[in-house]
Scaffold this active site. Structure first.
Site, PDB file in Angstrom:
ATOM      1  N   PRO A 222      -2.468 -12.066  10.614  1.00  6.28           N
ATOM      2  CA  PRO A 222      -2.825 -11.814  12.016  1.00  6.28           C
ATOM      3  C   PRO A 222      -3.120 -10.328  12.207  1.00  6.28           C
ATOM      4  O   PRO A 222      -2.498  -9.482  11.551  1.00  6.28           O
ATOM      5  CB  PRO A 222      -1.558 -12.206  12.789  1.00  6.28           C
ATOM      6  CG  PRO A 222      -0.462 -12.272  11.789  1.00  6.28           C
ATOM      7  CD  PRO A 222      -1.086 -12.526  10.448  1.00  6.28           C
ATOM      8  N   ASP A 223      -4.094 -10.015  13.060  1.00  5.43           N
ATOM      9  CA  ASP A 223      -4.335  -8.620  13.406  1.00  5.43           C
ATOM     10  C   ASP A 223      -3.391  -8.287  14.562  1.00  5.43           C
ATOM     11  O   ASP A 223      -3.603  -8.729  15.692  1.00  5.43           O
ATOM     12  CB  ASP A 223      -5.804  -8.406  13.787  1.00  5.43           C
ATOM     13  CG  ASP A 223      -6.110  -6.916  13.843  1.00  5.43           C
ATOM     14  OD1 ASP A 223      -5.404  -6.191  14.580  1.00  5.43           O
ATOM     15  OD2 ASP A 223      -7.026  -6.468  13.137  1.00  5.43           O
ATOM     16  N   ILE A 224      -2.355  -7.545  14.236  1.00  8.49           N
ATOM     17  CA  ILE A 224      -1.269  -7.327  15.206  1.00  8.49           C
ATOM     18  C   ILE A 224      -1.783  -6.593  16.439  1.00  8.49           C
ATOM     19  O   ILE A 224      -1.549  -6.982  17.579  1.00  8.49           O
ATOM     20  CB  ILE A 224      -0.122  -6.524  14.547  1.00  8.49           C
ATOM     21  CG1 ILE A 224       0.413  -7.316  13.350  1.00  8.49           C
ATOM     22  CG2 ILE A 224       0.971  -6.221  15.548  1.00  8.49           C
ATOM     23  CD1 ILE A 224       1.432  -6.568  12.508  1.00  8.49           C
TER      24      ILE A 224
ATOM     25  N   LYS B  70     -11.207  -3.703  18.641  1.00  8.66           N
ATOM     26  CA  LYS B  70      -9.821  -4.168  18.740  1.00  8.66           C
ATOM     27  C   LYS B  70      -9.235  -3.944  20.137  1.00  8.66           C
ATOM     28  O   LYS B  70      -8.050  -4.182  20.363  1.00  8.66           O
ATOM     29  CB  LYS B  70      -8.954  -3.467  17.691  1.00  8.66           C
ATOM     30  CG  LYS B  70      -9.319  -3.814  16.249  1.00  8.66           C
ATOM     31  CD  LYS B  70      -8.154  -3.488  15.325  1.00  8.66           C
ATOM     32  CE  LYS B  70      -8.514  -3.714  13.873  1.00  8.66           C
ATOM     33  NZ  LYS B  70      -7.322  -3.763  13.012  1.00  8.66           N
TER      34      LYS B  70
ATOM     35  N   ASN C 137       0.845  -1.204   0.000  1.00 11.35           N
ATOM     36  CA  ASN C 137       0.000   0.000   0.000  1.00 11.35           C
ATOM     37  C   ASN C 137       0.876   1.247   0.000  1.00 11.35           C
ATOM     38  O   ASN C 137       2.099   1.160   0.001  1.00 11.35           O
ATOM     39  CB  ASN C 137      -0.951  -0.034   1.205  1.00 11.35           C
ATOM     40  CG  ASN C 137      -0.174  -0.121   2.504  1.00 11.35           C
ATOM     41  OD1 ASN C 137       0.571   0.778   2.850  1.00 11.35           O
ATOM     42  ND2 ASN C 137      -0.320  -1.243   3.215  1.00 11.35           N
TER      43      ASN C 137
ATOM     44  N   LYS D  24       8.229 -16.852 -11.155  1.00 11.68           N
ATOM     45  CA  LYS D  24       7.393 -15.731 -11.600  1.00 11.68           C
ATOM     46  C   LYS D  24       6.161 -16.264 -12.337  1.00 11.68           C
ATOM     47  O   LYS D  24       6.292 -17.140 -13.210  1.00 11.68           O
ATOM     48  CB  LYS D  24       8.234 -14.853 -12.532  1.00 11.68           C
ATOM     49  CG  LYS D  24       7.584 -13.571 -12.906  1.00 11.68           C
ATOM     50  CD  LYS D  24       8.506 -12.710 -13.731  1.00 11.68           C
ATOM     51  CE  LYS D  24       7.679 -11.617 -14.382  1.00 11.68           C
ATOM     52  NZ  LYS D  24       8.203 -11.184 -15.637  1.00 11.68           N
TER      53      LYS D  24
HETATM   54  O1  C5P Z   1      -8.784  -2.383  10.650  1.00 11.10           O
HETATM   55  P1  C5P Z   1      -7.741  -1.455  10.189  1.00 11.10           P
HETATM   56  O2  C5P Z   1      -6.688  -2.095   9.301  1.00 11.10           O
HETATM   57  O3  C5P Z   1      -8.248  -0.170   9.616  1.00 11.10           O
HETATM   58  O4  C5P Z   1      -7.005  -1.043  11.536  1.00 11.10           O
HETATM   59  C1  C5P Z   1      -5.948  -0.145  11.534  1.00 11.10           C
HETATM   60  C2  C5P Z   1      -5.147  -0.309  12.767  1.00 11.10           C
HETATM   61  O5  C5P Z   1      -4.920  -1.695  13.017  1.00 11.10           O
HETATM   62  C3  C5P Z   1      -3.761   0.304  12.630  1.00 11.10           C
HETATM   63  O6  C5P Z   1      -3.353   0.743  13.896  1.00 11.10           O
HETATM   64  C4  C5P Z   1      -2.924  -0.854  12.140  1.00 11.10           C
HETATM   65  O7  C5P Z   1      -1.557  -0.686  12.475  1.00 11.10           O
HETATM   66  C5  C5P Z   1      -3.557  -2.015  12.856  1.00 11.10           C
HETATM   67  N1  C5P Z   1      -3.515  -3.299  12.144  1.00 11.10           N
HETATM   68  C6  C5P Z   1      -2.790  -4.336  12.674  1.00 11.10           C
HETATM   69  N2  C5P Z   1      -2.774  -5.547  12.064  1.00 11.10           N
HETATM   70  C7  C5P Z   1      -3.492  -5.754  10.919  1.00 11.10           C
HETATM   71  C8  C5P Z   1      -4.250  -4.693  10.368  1.00 11.10           C
HETATM   72  C9  C5P Z   1      -4.231  -3.468  11.005  1.00 11.10           C
HETATM   73  O8  C5P Z   1      -2.155  -4.151  13.701  1.00 11.10           O
HETATM   74  N3  C5P Z   1      -3.452  -6.940  10.358  1.00 11.10           N
END
Ligand code: C5P
Length: 444
Positions: A339-341, A375, A241, A320
């Site tokens: 994973p959602d960090i 979150k 991105n 490729k």
């Molecule tokens: O849900 P969204 O991606 O908009 O959330 C943004 C927040 O979540 C930011 O603080 C980003 O660093 C964190 N994030 C994360 N892991 C992910 C996606 C987003 O920690 N996989």
């Protein structure tokens, strides 16, 4: 030399964070020199005393009149200017400086500095000074990649110079690639951080960032994620991105300035890490998550600024991917969730104070309020990325900060300024015990 520093000499320099800091801003002959007056102006607004020094070629790109107007001092450009030398000789000027920044530093100037030349005023000042030297290279991308330039950079780094940037992107020559001088705001932040870390000057500095609530952050361990992640599709392609890392790096600088200990976990970006931060470079969301988890036990405040990819390709192809014959069918790529960090940090045992960011294109505030709760964050900073002038990859941003029991809109400003305000709000909430120890912060 007697120290004759005077603080707040005029309206531009009154009361700033760099009050009394003496900076030589060297300018060499590249097109990026047209941006240097902006850097000088920012340094002066922050209270620094600035002496601009031009090389002969710099005059082709920016005038001495402009630099004199923004610095408030006649520009120096010659070893042989009898009047200027009589007022302050070049050795005296070299001793005067707390810091030397050369912006832009052209390929030729890099080479001359690497060779230790002293055949014009700027190169002589650099040799005659013990002050830290920051170099902001700017040149065509092929010149930047040339082995001779690489060699000069290595030598200058070994000699103790700090290299700022360069950025990557479109160049004045019409090509695209690395070699753009960092933007004045980023250079300002690097110079300011370097100034604040100089003990001999630091003792004279106005302790701007010290109020009772900010003192609560002194010695606290910050863990900050910044930049994008890259999720490989095959050996040469990836999903990523537009995140530049600027806001996360600005927050790392702001946290350092209030006395925090900062670990910065960064995805691939083109900007220099703040002096004083421990920086861990990662590429993928999984690597970022692993690095965060490893640092978590020693973290008081977590700030997730990174634009983490929500999905990654289910597999990275070893070869490729070839274009399919009869292409209308398209290519299907299976994505799996990363994973959602931040959610992982929020749900960890002995969780730190958790600050997240959200980039929204619609219903920004409503979505962010909901996201903060979902979150488990203590605070969320939301920016509306539907506005193309701010947010991702730009110098400015406009955000709203939402925490348990409060919201505040912060006006459009530089990312460095917003970082200071955000750290300020974190300090208030943290000190007010909205921190993890207080169950109220998460029990909503
Ligand atoms: O849900 P969204 O991606 O908009 O959330 C943004 C927040 O979540 C930011 O603080 C980003 O660093 C964190 N994030 C994360 N892991 C992910 C996606 C987003 O920690 N996989």
């Amino acid at each position: 030399m007697a120290d004759t520093r005077s603080k707040g000499q005029d309206s531009l320099s009154e009361g700033g964070i760099l009050s009394g800091c003496r900076i030589i801003v060297g300018v060499s002959g590249g097109i990026a020199a047209y941006k240097t007056p902006m850097l000088v102006r920012r340094l002066r607004e922050a209270g620094a005393e600035v002496q601009a020094v031009m090389t002969a070629n710099a005059r082709q790109f920016v005038t001495a009149t402009t630099l004199q107007a923004v610095s408030g001092r006649p520009v120096r450009d010659s070893l042989w200017d009898a009047a200027a030398e009589a007022a302050m000789g070049h050795i005296e000027l070299a001793r005067w400086a707390d810091l030397i920044v050369i912006a832009p530093t052209t390929a030729d100037t890099l080479s001359r500095l690497a060779a230790g030349r002293a055949d014009d005023l700027l190169s002589t000042l650099r040799l005659a000074s013990r002050a830290p030297v920051l170099l902001a290279p700017a040149m065509n991308n092929v010149m930047w990649d040339h082995p001779a330039t690489r060699r000069n950079l290595r030598r200058l780094t070994e000699d103790g110079c700090t290299i700022l940037g360069p950025d990557s992107g479109p160049q004045a020559c019409g090509e695209t690639g690395p070699g753009r001088m960092q933007e004045p705001e980023a250079l300002f932040a690097a110079v300011r951080d370097c100034c604040l870390s100089i003990p001999s000057w630091g003792s004279l500095a106005t302790p701007v960032r010290s109020t009772p609530h900010l003192d609560g952050l002194r010695g606290k361990k910050f863990l900050i994620t910044a930049g994008p992640t890259r999720e490989a599709i095959d050996p040469v392609r990836y999903i990523s991105n537009e995140s530049s890392g600027k806001q996360g790096y600005a927050l790392a600088s702001a946290a350092l300035r209030v006395g925090g200990e900062v670990t910065l976990i960064s995805g691939p970006v083109n900007i220099a890490p703040p002096v004083g931060a421990k920086t861990i470079s990662v590429t993928t969301a999984q690597q970022m998550n692993d690095a965060v988890q490893a640092q978590l036990p020693a973290t008081d405040i977590f700030i997730g600024v990174a634009a983490v990819a929500d999905y990654r390709p289910a597999e990275k192809k070893d070869q490729k991917i070839k274009k399919l014959p009869g292409g209308e069918k398209g290519l299907r790529l299976l994505l799996v969730e990363n994973p959602d960090i931040i959610a992982g940090v929020s749900s960890s045992q002995n969780r730190p104070f958790v600050v997240g960011f959200a980039a929204e294109t619609q219903d920004a505030l409503r979505n962010a309020r909901e996201k903060r709760k979902r979150k488990g964050m203590d605070m969320i900073v939301v920016n509306d990325v539907a506005n193309p002038d701010i947010g991702f990859n730009s110098e400015e941003n406009a955000v709203a900060v939402i925490w348990h029991g409060g919201e505040e809109k912060l006006p459009q400003s530089s990312k460095a300024q917003l970082a200071e305000w955000i750290i300020d709000r974190i300090a208030t909430c943290y000190v007010d015990q909205l921190a993890p120890a207080n169950p109220e912060s998460v029990a909503e």
